[in-house]
Design an enzyme around this catalytic site. Structure first.
Site, PDB file in Angstrom:
ATOM      1  N   GLU A 260       0.848  -1.198   0.000  1.00  0.00           N
ATOM      2  CA  GLU A 260       0.000   0.000   0.000  1.00  0.00           C
ATOM      3  C   GLU A 260       0.875   1.236   0.000  1.00  0.00           C
ATOM      4  O   GLU A 260       1.904   1.277   0.685  1.00  0.00           O
ATOM      5  CB  GLU A 260      -0.861   0.100   1.269  1.00  0.00           C
ATOM      6  CG  GLU A 260      -1.996  -0.838   1.413  1.00  0.00           C
ATOM      7  CD  GLU A 260      -2.757  -0.563   2.714  1.00  0.00           C
ATOM      8  OE1 GLU A 260      -2.874   0.621   3.118  1.00  0.00           O
ATOM      9  OE2 GLU A 260      -3.230  -1.535   3.329  1.00  0.00           O
ATOM     10  N   GLU A 315     -14.072   5.697  -0.523  1.00  0.00           N
ATOM     11  CA  GLU A 315     -14.956   4.778   0.206  1.00  0.00           C
ATOM     12  C   GLU A 315     -15.676   5.539   1.316  1.00  0.00           C
ATOM     13  O   GLU A 315     -15.062   5.897   2.324  1.00  0.00           O
ATOM     14  CB  GLU A 315     -14.152   3.612   0.765  1.00  0.00           C
ATOM     15  CG  GLU A 315     -13.480   2.773  -0.313  1.00  0.00           C
ATOM     16  CD  GLU A 315     -12.505   1.758   0.248  1.00  0.00           C
ATOM     17  OE1 GLU A 315     -12.967   0.811   0.912  1.00  0.00           O
ATOM     18  OE2 GLU A 315     -11.288   1.925   0.048  1.00  0.00           O
ATOM     19  N   LYS A 318     -15.739   4.309   5.318  1.00  0.00           N
ATOM     20  CA  LYS A 318     -14.559   4.103   6.148  1.00  0.00           C
ATOM     21  C   LYS A 318     -14.684   4.942   7.413  1.00  0.00           C
ATOM     22  O   LYS A 318     -15.226   6.043   7.394  1.00  0.00           O
ATOM     23  CB  LYS A 318     -13.282   4.483   5.382  1.00  0.00           C
ATOM     24  CG  LYS A 318     -12.932   3.535   4.261  1.00  0.00           C
ATOM     25  CD  LYS A 318     -11.482   3.690   3.831  1.00  0.00           C
ATOM     26  CE  LYS A 318     -10.541   3.165   4.889  1.00  0.00           C
ATOM     27  NZ  LYS A 318      -9.132   3.237   4.462  1.00  0.00           N
ATOM     28  N   GLU A 324      -9.705   9.765   5.336  1.00  0.00           N
ATOM     29  CA  GLU A 324      -9.787   8.303   5.246  1.00  0.00           C
ATOM     30  C   GLU A 324     -10.740   7.856   4.137  1.00  0.00           C
ATOM     31  O   GLU A 324     -10.568   6.778   3.571  1.00  0.00           O
ATOM     32  CB  GLU A 324     -10.242   7.724   6.579  1.00  0.00           C
ATOM     33  CG  GLU A 324      -9.191   7.774   7.678  1.00  0.00           C
ATOM     34  CD  GLU A 324      -8.014   6.871   7.394  1.00  0.00           C
ATOM     35  OE1 GLU A 324      -8.224   5.738   6.912  1.00  0.00           O
ATOM     36  OE2 GLU A 324      -6.879   7.305   7.632  1.00  0.00           O
TER      37      GLU A 324
END
Length: 449
Positions: A260, A315, A318, A324
Site C-alpha cells: 500500500e 470509500e 470508512k 480516510e
C-alpha cells in the site's frame, strides 16, 4: 523474483509467460467500504478495458470479486482476516481454508498472493502476532498439498515495524519483533521464495518542510552520510530503510513488495494543506512514473518493485476523518478524481467536481491519523471508566467491526465528546483527537450526533 518449482511442460511455459509480464504495470488496492460502489463485475471490466492496471489487492477473499476477475488476466491478491490467524496454524484448518476460499476460483481467477492478515504487528493483539508465522507456514503447505504452486504466501506490514530513525542506514526493526517475529518470517520468505510486503506512506511523514520530498517534487535532496547516498523522495527513503533493517538481520536477499501507498485528495480543516487534489495527483502520478522508469532506490538500483496504490475508489463508509474516505483514484461512477497516467486512450469518463457530504451544524470527535496505539488504548480505557456506554465496541456490539483500535477509539471518544456537551476541550485527549464535520458512521455503526 519468480518462484521456481517443477512443473509439467505446459504449465512451465505458462509460468514463463506470466513471469515475463508480471511486473508490467502498477497495481491498486480494491477496498469495498462504501454503500455506493459499483458491482465487482463492472469494476473488473473497467480495470481490464479502460486502465493499464494489471493487478489488484483485496482485504478479504470476497467470492463475488474473485468470480468477477476470472479470465481477465488481472492478478488478484487476497487476504485472510486477522481474526482467523490463530486457527490457521492447524494444518487441517489451513487446508479447509484453501479448499473453501481458493480452489473454487483458481486458476480461472489468477490469484498471485495470499496475505495472512493485514498489518498484524501494528494492530495486534499479541495472540495474532504469536501465531502469524505458523499460520503462514501452514497455508503455504496447504497450497502445495493441493498442487497450487503459483500463489505466494505473505503478509503486509505497516512501517511501525521499524524503530524511528533519521537515516535509512540507521534503520532497524523494533526490538522484540526483530528476532522474535520478523527473522523467522524472513526465513520463511527466503525458503519459499516469497516476498516481504510493506506499506510505506510518505503521507504520514508530511510536514510543510518535507512537502517536496514527500510528493516527489524537485528538492535539494537528503544525504545519508553513512551510505553516501542522496534521497530525492521519501518513498525511496522508506524502502531503503526497510532494506537496511532486513540487511541487519542478514535477509537482504528477500524480495520487497509495496502493498500500500497513496495520498488523500480531500481532508478536514486540520488535515490541510496535506490533503488536496494537487498533492494526491503529484504523489500518485510521480509514483506511477517512478515505477515505470524502473530505476529502483539508491540502495536497490534498477529494481521495479511490485506496487499497489491505495486505493481504487473513494470509500464513504470508512471510519475516521474525511481524508480516510478520500484516498481513491476514482469515484464510484468511475470518473477519475485526478489523472495519474493509468488510463487507456478514451478510457475515462469526464471528471466531475468532488463535493464532500458535510452535515451542517453537526460535529464528531475522532482520533488524529497519527495517534499512537498506546494513546488509543489509553483513550478507550479513560472513556470507559467515565460512565460512557462502551458495550457497542465489545464482541457482538454494533460497532465491534471493524475490530481495530482506531475504530473502537473513534466511537467511544465521540460518545464521550457528546456526553460532555460538545465542548471543544472534551475532544482533546492529550492532543490525539480532532473535531470533524463529516459523519464517520458506517452502515452497522451509527455514531452519536
Amino acid at each position: 523474483m519468480p518462484i521456481m518449482f517443477s512443473y509439467p511442460a505446459a504449465a512451465f511455459f505458462l509460468l514463463l509467460s506470466v513471469a515475463a509480464t508480471a511486473v508490467q504495470s502498477i497495481g491498486v488496492n480494491y477496498g469495498t467500504l462504501g454503500d455506493n460502489l459499483p458491482p465487482p463485475a463492472q469494476v473488473a471490466q473497467f480495470i481490464k478495458d479502460k486502465t493499464t492496471i494489471d493487478r489488484i489487492k483485496i482485504f478479504d477473499a470476497n467470492p463475488d470479486i474473485l468470480r468477477a476477475f476470472a479470465n481477465t488476466g488481472i492478478l488478484v491478491a487476497i487476504t485472510v482476516p486477522n481474526g482467523e490467524i490463530p486457527s490457521l496454524t492447524d494444518p487441517k484448518s489451513a487446508s479447509r481454508w484453501v479448499t473453501d476460499h481458493i480452489k473454487p476460483f483458481h486458476p480461472a481467477t489468477h490469484i498471485n498472493y495470499l496475505l495472512v492478515g493485514n498489518e498484524v504487528l501494528h494492530w495486534g493483539p499479541q495472540n495474532l502476532i504469536d501465531n502469524l508465522v505458523a499460520a503462514m507456514n501452514a497455508l503455504h503447505d496447504a497450497l502445495r498439498q493441493e498442487g497450487i504452486t503459483d500463489i505466494a504466501v505473505t503478509t503486509a506490514h505497516s512501517l511501525a515495524i521499524l524503530e524511528p530513525s533519521d537515516l535509512p542506514s540507521l534503520a532497524r526493526f523494533r526490538p522484540g519483533w526483530d528476532v522474535g517475529v520478523l527473522a523467522p518470517m524472513l526465513e520463511f520468505h527466503r525458503q519459499t521464495k516469497t516476498p516481504f510486503m510493506v506499506n510505506p506512506y510518505p503521507y504520514f511523514m508530511y510536514s510543510p518542510e518535507k512537502a517536496d520530498m514527500a510528493l516527489f517534487r524537485p528538492n535539494k535532496g537528503f544525504f545519508d552520510k553513512y551510505t553516501r547516498r542522496t534521497y530525492g523522495n521519501l518513498f525511496d527513503f522508506l524502502l531503503d530503510s526497510v532494506y537496511m533493517a532486513m540487511k541487519k538481520l542478514r535477509y537482504a536477499d528477500v524480495e520487497i513488495v509495496v502493498g500500500e501507498t497513496g495520498w488523500a485528495s480531500l481532508g478536514e480543516v486540520f488535515e490541510q494543506p496535506k490533503c488536496s487534489v494537487p498533492n494526491a495527483a503529484d504523489y500518485n502520478g510521480a509514483l506511477v512514473r517512478h515505477f515505470d522508469a524502473g530505476k529502483g532506490t539508491p540502495l536497490m538500483p534498477k529494481k521495479r518493485f511490485v506496487t499497489y496504490i491505495f486505493a481504487l475508489f473513494n470509500e464513504n463508509q470508512k471510519t475516521g476523518s474525511l481524508a480516510e474516505k478520500n484516498f481513491g483514484l476514482f469515484r464510484p461512477d468511475f470518473s477519475p478524481v485526478y489523472d495519474v497516467g493509468i488510463m487507456r486512450a478514451g478510457g475515462a469518463p469526464k471528471p466531475i467536481k468532488n463535493t464532500p457530504a458535510v452535515t451542517v451544524g453537526k460535529k464528531w470527535c475522532v482520533p488524529k491519523s497519527d495517534a499512537s496505539d498506546d494513546a488509543l488504548k489509553s483513550n478507550i480505557n479513560y472513556v470507559c471508566s467515565q460512565g460512557i456506554d462502551c458495550a457497542p465496541i465489545g464482541p457482538g456490539g454494533a460497532c465491534f467491526k471493524p475490530d481495530t483500535l482506531k475504530a473502537h477509539a473513534s466511537y467511544v471518544m465521540n460518545a464521550y465528546y457528546h456526553a460532555k456537551g460538545l465542548d471543544d476541550f472534551n475532544c482533546d485527549f492529550a492532543g490525539t483527537a480532532a473535531i470533524i464535520s463529516t459523519d464517520p458512521s458506517t452502515a452497522s455503526c451509527k455514531y452519536i450526533s
